[in-house]
Design an enzyme around this catalytic site. Structure first.
Site, PDB file in Angstrom:
ATOM      1  NE  ARG A 240      -2.075  -3.297  -7.573  1.00 37.97           N
ATOM      2  CZ  ARG A 240      -2.049  -3.683  -8.844  1.00 37.97           C
ATOM      3  NH1 ARG A 240      -1.916  -2.782  -9.810  1.00 37.97           N
ATOM      4  NH2 ARG A 240      -2.163  -4.957  -9.186  1.00 37.97           N
ATOM      5  CD  GLU A 269      -7.406   1.326  -8.077  1.00 37.17           C
ATOM      6  OE1 GLU A 269      -6.556   2.204  -8.264  1.00 37.17           O
ATOM      7  OE2 GLU A 269      -7.489   0.297  -8.765  1.00 37.17           O
ATOM      8  CG  HIS A 287      -6.296  -0.110 -12.017  1.00 37.67           C
ATOM      9  ND1 HIS A 287      -6.097  -0.416 -10.696  1.00 37.67           N
ATOM     10  CD2 HIS A 287      -5.361  -0.823 -12.693  1.00 37.67           C
ATOM     11  CE1 HIS A 287      -5.101  -1.279 -10.570  1.00 37.67           C
ATOM     12  NE2 HIS A 287      -4.639  -1.536 -11.784  1.00 37.67           N
TER      13      HIS A 287
HETATM   14  C1  GLV Z   1      -2.868  -4.307 -13.010  1.00 34.34           C
HETATM   15  O1  GLV Z   1      -2.850  -3.373 -12.270  1.00 34.34           O
HETATM   16  C2  GLV Z   1      -2.061  -5.474 -12.825  1.00 34.34           C
HETATM   17  O2  GLV Z   1      -1.407  -5.596 -11.785  1.00 34.34           O
HETATM   18  O3  GLV Z   1      -2.044  -6.325 -13.722  1.00 34.34           O
END
Ligand code: GLV
Length: 326
Positions: A240, A269, A287
């Site tokens: 994250r 982000e 991401h």
């Molecule tokens: C993506 O970042 C998730 O947490 O599934």
């Protein structure tokens, strides 16, 4: 009997929406408009359930404004966008999508490690820019992956998947640091050894971050930690944004304090720290670690199953705060 009312806060697969519409009176956002918190609250009022992604924050303010809300199903394994204690206090069920994305996300973590260590993005940009005019002995010489030391911070399911890939596929020496030790069986399956965070930072050739974001994990990697890493080391973050101090990382990359980084997640982000955009030795992706069509479908299905399971049948599949069920 009227159907429960549901908000689907982001665009989803049409099939997912069609399935949800069989069970719920759905307000959706197939246009994928960016909603402010007030927009979210306005749409969530009067709804029993919400299909969310990691971008919708469900906190005490939202909960206070939406007293009819009973469940939020996140289409993500991470759930730092949920204030789970506040949800539990209001009796609102939270669910996420564990397991279905583990192997896909571990694949991507390994891909980003490879791209970072072997300078794939940097050399591809060079070629596209028409700069490749001759071969030379040290052109884009990167770091070795096979046989090197892989340090994994955060050894949940995805961390273990990366460890197995490293140990079994690439003969890497795997070390990890986590809140708790793995069982001896899991350590053996991952061929991984527990070490302190400092030992991991100081000895790993490649550091991969797979820990959940929380107030405690904020800036787990900042200037002090980067200074402990080998100057030849690489850092990969698929966890994250906020786990890494992006400004400190950009500086360390510019100063060659570490060799390179691969980032799939960013502080604030989809904005990216402008300094990261100007350093060459970083691979940046938007991401997408769980982004394969089958996995995103499985995540959407599981989020929908949680909503149907709870609001229609009283049995969610993957609750985060099962205490609200009792
Ligand atoms: C993506 O970042 C998730 O947490 O599934």
């Amino acid at each position: 009997m009227s159907k429960p009312r549901l908000l689907v806060a982001r665009a989803v697969f049409p099939e997912t929406l069609a399935r949800l519409e069989q069970h719920f009176e759905v307000e959706h956002n197939q246009a994928d408009a960016a909603w402010s918190k007030q927009d979210l609250i306005a749409r969530l009022r009067g709804k029993a359930g919400a299909f969310t992604t990691g971008t919708e924050r469900i906190d005490a303010e939202v909960l206070a404004a939406c007293p009819e809300l009973k469940v939020c199903a996140n289409m993500a394994v991470g759930y730092n966008n949920f204030d789970v204690p506040a949800m539990t206090a209001k009796g609102v069920l939270a669910t996420n999508t564990p397991d279905v994305l583990t192997e896909t996300t571990a694949d991507f973590g390994f891909a980003l490690l490879m791209a970072t260590a072997r300078r794939i993005a940097e050399s591809e940009h060079y070629l596209r820019a028409g700069k490749w005019t001759k071969w030379s002995y040290d052109m884009f010489a990167g770091a070795e992956v096979h046989g090197s030391t892989l340090g994994i911070l955060g050894m949940g399911r995805i961390g273990q998947g990366i460890a197995r890939r490293g140990a079994h596929g690439f003969g890497m020496n795997v070390i990890y640091h986590n809140r708790s030790w793995l069982s001896p069986d899991l350590e053996a399956a991952c061929r991984a050894r527990y070490v302190s965070k400092d030992e991991l930072l100081m000895t790993a050739d490649h550091v991969v971050l797979v820990l959940p974001y929380s107030a405690e994990s904020h800036h787990t990697i900042g200037a002090a930690e980067l200074a402990k890493m080998k100057p030849t080391a690489t850092l990969v973050n698929i966890a994250r944004g906020g786990i890494v101090d992006d400004a400190a990382l950009a500086q360390a990359l510019r100063d060659k304090r570490i060799a390179a980084a691969g980032l799939d997640v960013f502080e604030g982000e989809p904005k990216v720290h402008p300094d990261l955009l100007t350093v060459p030795n970083v691979v940046l992706t938007p991401h997408i670690a769980s982004a394969t069509v089958p996995t995103r479908r499985a995540m959407a299905d599981l989020a929908a199953d949680n909503l149907i399971g709870f609001l229609v049948n009283g049995k969610p599949l993957t609750p985060l705060n099962p205490e609200v069920l009792t």
